[in-house]
Design a protein around this motif. Sequence first.
Motif, PDB file in Angstrom:
ATOM      1  N   LEU A  59      51.665  34.865  34.575  1.00  0.00           N
ATOM      2  CA  LEU A  59      50.955  35.878  35.343  1.00  0.00           C
ATOM      3  C   LEU A  59      50.360  35.275  36.608  1.00  0.00           C
ATOM      4  O   LEU A  59      49.730  34.218  36.551  1.00  0.00           O
ATOM      5  N   THR A  60      50.528  35.963  37.718  1.00  0.00           N
ATOM      6  CA  THR A  60      49.878  35.531  38.949  1.00  0.00           C
ATOM      7  C   THR A  60      48.408  35.928  38.873  1.00  0.00           C
ATOM      8  O   THR A  60      48.000  36.721  38.011  1.00  0.00           O
ATOM      9  N   ARG A  61      47.648  35.417  39.782  1.00  0.00           N
ATOM     10  CA  ARG A  61      46.224  35.777  39.830  1.00  0.00           C
ATOM     11  C   ARG A  61      46.070  37.287  40.014  1.00  0.00           C
ATOM     12  O   ARG A  61      45.243  37.915  39.364  1.00  0.00           O
ATOM     13  N   GLU A  62      46.873  37.855  40.884  1.00  0.00           N
ATOM     14  CA  GLU A  62      46.801  39.295  41.118  1.00  0.00           C
ATOM     15  C   GLU A  62      47.148  40.084  39.855  1.00  0.00           C
ATOM     16  O   GLU A  62      46.478  41.067  39.526  1.00  0.00           O
ATOM     17  N   GLU A  63      48.162  39.650  39.121  1.00  0.00           N
ATOM     18  CA  GLU A  63      48.535  40.322  37.875  1.00  0.00           C
ATOM     19  C   GLU A  63      47.416  40.220  36.838  1.00  0.00           C
ATOM     20  O   GLU A  63      47.132  41.193  36.127  1.00  0.00           O
ATOM     21  N   ARG A  64      46.777  39.068  36.760  1.00  0.00           N
ATOM     22  CA  ARG A  64      45.646  38.912  35.824  1.00  0.00           C
ATOM     23  C   ARG A  64      44.508  39.861  36.208  1.00  0.00           C
ATOM     24  O   ARG A  64      43.894  40.482  35.338  1.00  0.00           O
ATOM     25  N   GLU A  65      44.237  39.975  37.489  1.00  0.00           N
ATOM     26  CA  GLU A  65      43.164  40.869  37.947  1.00  0.00           C
ATOM     27  C   GLU A  65      43.490  42.329  37.626  1.00  0.00           C
ATOM     28  O   GLU A  65      42.613  43.095  37.237  1.00  0.00           O
ATOM     29  N   ILE A  66      44.750  42.697  37.787  1.00  0.00           N
ATOM     30  CA  ILE A  66      45.168  44.066  37.456  1.00  0.00           C
ATOM     31  C   ILE A  66      44.975  44.328  35.968  1.00  0.00           C
ATOM     32  O   ILE A  66      44.461  45.382  35.570  1.00  0.00           O
ATOM     33  N   ALA A  69      41.381  44.764  35.125  1.00  0.00           N
ATOM     34  CA  ALA A  69      40.907  46.070  35.593  1.00  0.00           C
ATOM     35  C   ALA A  69      41.310  47.198  34.639  1.00  0.00           C
ATOM     36  O   ALA A  69      40.736  48.286  34.691  1.00  0.00           O
ATOM     37  N   GLU A  70      42.271  46.917  33.766  1.00  0.00           N
ATOM     38  CA  GLU A  70      42.672  47.892  32.749  1.00  0.00           C
ATOM     39  C   GLU A  70      41.726  47.870  31.544  1.00  0.00           C
ATOM     40  O   GLU A  70      41.766  48.773  30.717  1.00  0.00           O
ATOM     41  N   PHE A  71      40.898  46.833  31.468  1.00  0.00           N
ATOM     42  CA  PHE A  71      40.013  46.684  30.308  1.00  0.00           C
ATOM     43  C   PHE A  71      38.532  46.657  30.673  1.00  0.00           C
ATOM     44  O   PHE A  71      37.739  47.445  30.149  1.00  0.00           O
ATOM     45  N   LEU A  72      38.158  45.753  31.564  1.00  0.00           N
ATOM     46  CA  LEU A  72      36.727  45.507  31.807  1.00  0.00           C
ATOM     47  C   LEU A  72      35.906  46.738  32.219  1.00  0.00           C
ATOM     48  O   LEU A  72      34.759  46.871  31.781  1.00  0.00           O
ATOM     49  N   PRO A  73      36.433  47.664  33.021  1.00  0.00           N
ATOM     50  CA  PRO A  73      35.619  48.835  33.355  1.00  0.00           C
ATOM     51  C   PRO A  73      35.277  49.727  32.161  1.00  0.00           C
ATOM     52  O   PRO A  73      34.373  50.549  32.236  1.00  0.00           O
ATOM     53  N   TYR A  74      35.979  49.564  31.071  1.00  0.00           N
ATOM     54  CA  TYR A  74      35.789  50.407  29.895  1.00  0.00           C
ATOM     55  C   TYR A  74      34.936  49.739  28.824  1.00  0.00           C
ATOM     56  O   TYR A  74      34.745  50.290  27.743  1.00  0.00           O
ATOM     57  N   VAL A  75      34.436  48.565  29.128  1.00  0.00           N
ATOM     58  CA  VAL A  75      33.742  47.735  28.153  1.00  0.00           C
ATOM     59  C   VAL A  75      32.230  47.891  28.262  1.00  0.00           C
ATOM     60  O   VAL A  75      31.682  48.050  29.345  1.00  0.00           O
ATOM     61  N   GLU A  76      31.582  47.821  27.115  1.00  0.00           N
ATOM     62  CA  GLU A  76      30.129  47.666  27.103  1.00  0.00           C
ATOM     63  C   GLU A  76      29.854  46.184  26.871  1.00  0.00           C
ATOM     64  O   GLU A  76      30.323  45.610  25.894  1.00  0.00           O
ATOM     65  N   THR A  77      29.119  45.593  27.777  1.00  0.00           N
ATOM     66  CA  THR A  77      28.819  44.171  27.672  1.00  0.00           C
ATOM     67  C   THR A  77      27.579  43.969  26.805  1.00  0.00           C
ATOM     68  O   THR A  77      26.574  44.655  26.984  1.00  0.00           O
TER      69      THR A  77
END
Length: 151
Positions: A59-66, A69-77
């Motif tokens: 995975l490139t850095r951009e692919e990892r960031e994408i 972004a599919e997970f972290l916005p939906y997470v409660e920390t």
Amino acid sequence: MTRPRVVLDTNCLISALIFSRGHFAWLRDAWQAGHFVALASRDTANELLRVLQYPKFRLTREEREILLAEFLPYVETVKIESIPEGLPDIRDGDDRIFLSLAVAGGANVLVSGDGDILAVKAQFAIPILTGAEFADWLRLRGQEKPMRFPE
């Protein structure tokens, strides 16, 4: 109905994020649709970041960031001040972060395919389920919205 609070181990997350047609692909749809609240801590997020960099995934850095972004916005920390007492002894000490998160975050369930985590399920107060068991568990809760579960 209150949304269940769920800890997903790194293997489940990787499978849901990277392998879009894999056994855990339905999980991504489920957390994004709000069928449950995914929990994360600093340690579990760092573990996910570390694993996404494995050379085998290419995975490139951009692919990892994408993918993040599919997970972290939906997470409660969940901030974990100290390791909760009474955790079962687990063979792989690195897996303790998921047990700690489940306790500190008031999780209803921990989802894992990791043999070391599954091995302590009888000693842990919070249910530890495989991905298939979690799909059944969600079905039994009577999800209000239609959801594509694995066959």
